[in-house]
Design a protein around this motif. Structure first.
Motif, PDB file in Angstrom:
ATOM      1  N   ARG A 110       0.833  -1.202   0.000  1.00 20.43           N
ATOM      2  CA  ARG A 110       0.000   0.000   0.000  1.00 20.43           C
ATOM      3  C   ARG A 110       0.870   1.255   0.000  1.00 20.43           C
ATOM      4  O   ARG A 110       1.989   1.241   0.491  1.00 20.43           O
ATOM      5  CB  ARG A 110      -0.915   0.014   1.228  1.00 20.43           C
ATOM      6  N   ARG A 141      -5.420  -8.657  -8.289  1.00 26.98           N
ATOM      7  CA  ARG A 141      -5.870  -7.488  -7.547  1.00 26.98           C
ATOM      8  C   ARG A 141      -5.187  -7.408  -6.175  1.00 26.98           C
ATOM      9  O   ARG A 141      -4.791  -6.343  -5.714  1.00 26.98           O
ATOM     10  CB  ARG A 141      -7.387  -7.563  -7.390  1.00 26.98           C
ATOM     11  N   VAL A 146      -1.935  -0.616  -3.726  1.00 26.91           N
ATOM     12  CA  VAL A 146      -3.151   0.133  -3.436  1.00 26.91           C
ATOM     13  C   VAL A 146      -2.752   1.548  -3.025  1.00 26.91           C
ATOM     14  O   VAL A 146      -2.016   1.728  -2.054  1.00 26.91           O
ATOM     15  CB  VAL A 146      -3.966  -0.534  -2.319  1.00 26.91           C
ATOM     16  N   ARG A 148      -3.603   5.596  -1.976  1.00 27.92           N
ATOM     17  CA  ARG A 148      -4.558   6.511  -1.356  1.00 27.92           C
ATOM     18  C   ARG A 148      -3.837   7.832  -1.096  1.00 27.92           C
ATOM     19  O   ARG A 148      -2.692   7.848  -0.640  1.00 27.92           O
ATOM     20  CB  ARG A 148      -5.101   5.939  -0.054  1.00 27.92           C
ATOM     21  N   VAL A 186      -4.883  -0.343  -7.684  1.00 30.83           N
ATOM     22  CA  VAL A 186      -6.142   0.130  -7.107  1.00 30.83           C
ATOM     23  C   VAL A 186      -5.962   1.566  -6.625  1.00 30.83           C
ATOM     24  O   VAL A 186      -5.123   1.842  -5.764  1.00 30.83           O
ATOM     25  CB  VAL A 186      -6.574  -0.768  -5.928  1.00 30.83           C
ATOM     26  N   GLU A 188      -7.577   3.807  -4.505  1.00 34.55           N
ATOM     27  CA  GLU A 188      -8.613   3.704  -3.485  1.00 34.55           C
ATOM     28  C   GLU A 188      -9.337   5.033  -3.283  1.00 34.55           C
ATOM     29  O   GLU A 188     -10.560   5.087  -3.246  1.00 34.55           O
ATOM     30  CB  GLU A 188      -7.974   3.221  -2.183  1.00 34.55           C
ATOM     31  N   SER A 189      -8.588   6.114  -3.117  1.00 33.93           N
ATOM     32  CA  SER A 189      -9.197   7.435  -2.978  1.00 33.93           C
ATOM     33  C   SER A 189      -8.130   8.505  -3.098  1.00 33.93           C
ATOM     34  O   SER A 189      -6.963   8.280  -2.738  1.00 33.93           O
ATOM     35  CB  SER A 189      -9.932   7.578  -1.630  1.00 33.93           C
ATOM     36  N   PRO A 220     -11.054   7.118 -11.525  1.00 33.55           N
ATOM     37  CA  PRO A 220     -12.179   7.341 -10.616  1.00 33.55           C
ATOM     38  C   PRO A 220     -12.725   8.758 -10.603  1.00 33.55           C
ATOM     39  O   PRO A 220     -13.874   8.973 -10.222  1.00 33.55           O
ATOM     40  CB  PRO A 220     -11.595   6.976  -9.241  1.00 33.55           C
ATOM     41  N   PRO A 357     -13.257   0.310  -7.223  1.00 33.80           N
ATOM     42  CA  PRO A 357     -12.999   1.189  -6.078  1.00 33.80           C
ATOM     43  C   PRO A 357     -13.912   2.412  -5.993  1.00 33.80           C
ATOM     44  O   PRO A 357     -14.255   2.857  -4.899  1.00 33.80           O
ATOM     45  CB  PRO A 357     -11.544   1.619  -6.284  1.00 33.80           C
ATOM     46  N   ALA A 358     -14.324   2.979  -7.132  1.00 33.70           N
ATOM     47  CA  ALA A 358     -15.002   4.280  -7.085  1.00 33.70           C
ATOM     48  C   ALA A 358     -16.415   4.281  -7.650  1.00 33.70           C
ATOM     49  O   ALA A 358     -17.272   5.008  -7.162  1.00 33.70           O
ATOM     50  CB  ALA A 358     -14.161   5.324  -7.823  1.00 33.70           C
TER      51      ALA A 358
END
Length: 379
Positions: A110, A141, A146, A148, A186, A188-189, A220, A357-358
């Protein structure tokens, strides 16, 4: 600073030499030990990597806090690694790649609260755009990085000097070290880019016979493509685009591109297992027991016949499931036997990859109706 190879690297080989004879080192495997404290470290001007977790990969767990990696050839190299959180760092002005991430293990790694810079603002008037922000392979995946609250900047800009057309990509596929099941990083945000030009493209043909790589990546928030709208990059192939709403997809405008961008679309990966078959025999490809015709309920003219995926694992050839990606909607499923007739497998198990994710409006089990053959009538 100024290493001939790697600024930081993780020594993961078994304890050896005289130290291996110490009782305290019996059955010690460094690659699985906790990281303990890795905080406020800086690596710059290394000929190869700023920070390197290979060879042969670190599989303990821990957090790299406030790590700065700059002016190396490659900033951060994750390979054969799992369980690492890169938290609160700076990766900048690396000549080739900021983050090289491929061939990792579950549960993946991450990154958060990190800034990745191609060329820092102070150098842009005298340096042409260069390098790649992150390079990755089509791994599973749960093997991917990942991200963020991570920003990418300084890869597309106008310099004061005369530069050739910028063909670099901020995010680039490695093209090797792909493994089943194939997927993407990914976001994530709060993953952002300072330019929506040349952020991502699919630069390889990932649809060889009997081994289709479901190549797709979610944007996203619209910061990765010129439309400014969220959606998905997908392989430019009917397998990926047939069911997307008319007019939603457009070819990525780059030489050598194999991608389309499908705006305001929510894609999800689907697995359908029919339970057959596997063989343990070298150099053999199984004859599929079924093909699968998927048809849109809303628009029956949109239909695609998917072949079964044959997975080779060592000497085993496994031909049990279909593997494809669909946008949200309702669909019928028709299983066609080798004689070209509608049939029904003894087992039909529908599962999915992780949720997008979004976006929402993705397919679920309720999205599918299995069409069954008519039973013969008794005379």
């Amino acid at each position: 600073a100024g290493s001939a190879f790697s600024g930081f690297w993780f020594e993961t080989m078994p304890v050896r030499g005289e130290s291996a004879k110490l009782d305290d080192n019996k059955d010690i495997f460094p690659k699985f030990l906790p990281m303990y404290t890795f905080e406020d470290n800086t690596s710059h001007s290394s000929a190869k990597f700023g920070l390197n977790t290979y060879e042969f990969g670190y599989r303990g767990s821990g957090t790299m806090t406030n790590t700065k990696l700059y002016k190396n050839s490659i900033g951060l190299f994750f390979h054969g690694t799992s369980g690492v959180l890169f938290d609160g760092g700076l990766i900048a002005d690396n000549a080739g790649v900021g983050i090289l991430n491929f061939g990792n293990f579950r549960p993946g790694n991450r990154m958060r609260n990190t800034k990745v810079i191609g060329t820092s603002a102070m150098y842009r008037d005298s340096v042409c755009p260069k390098g790649t922000g992150m390079m990755f392979s089509l791994n599973g995946r749960d093997q991917q990085l990942v991200l963020r609250n991570t920003t990418f900047e300084g890869y597309n800009y106008d310099s004061a000097i005369d530069c050739e057309e910028n063909t670099n990509l901020v995010l680039r596929l490695h093209g090797g070290f792909n493994s089943y099941p194939y997927n993407m990083p990914v976001f994530e945000s709060d993953v952002t880019f300072d330019s929506n030009e040349n952020v991502f493209d699919i630069t390889h043909d990932f649809f060889p016979p009997q081994k289709p790589w479901n190549t797709y990546l979610e944007d996203p928030n619209g910061s990765m493509n010129p439309t400014g709208l969220p959606g998905f990059f997908v392989q430019d192939d009917p397998r990926m685009t047939t069911f997307v709403e008319d007019g939603a997809c457009s070819k990525v405008d780059r030489d050598g591109s194999f991608a389309q961008f499908c705006k305001e679309t929510c894609m999800r990966r689907v697995f359908i297992d029919t339970g057959c078959c596997s063989e343990r025999e070298a150099n053999r490809q199984l004859d599929p027991d079924y093909s699968l015709v998927v048809t849109s309920v809303a628009d029956p003219t949109k239909s695609f016949e998917f072949p079964k995926y044959t997975l080779q694992a060592g000497k085993w050839f496994i031909n049990s499931h279909f593997d494809f990606v669909l946008p949200g909607g309702e669909y019928t499923l028709e299983f066609i036997n080798p004689d070209g007739k509608l049939d029904l497998p003894f087992t039909v198990d529908i599962t999915f990859d992780a949720l997008p994710p979004a976006c929402d409006g993705y397919v679920t089990k309720a999205s599918f109706e299995i069409i069954k053959p008519e039973l013969p009538t008794l005379s």
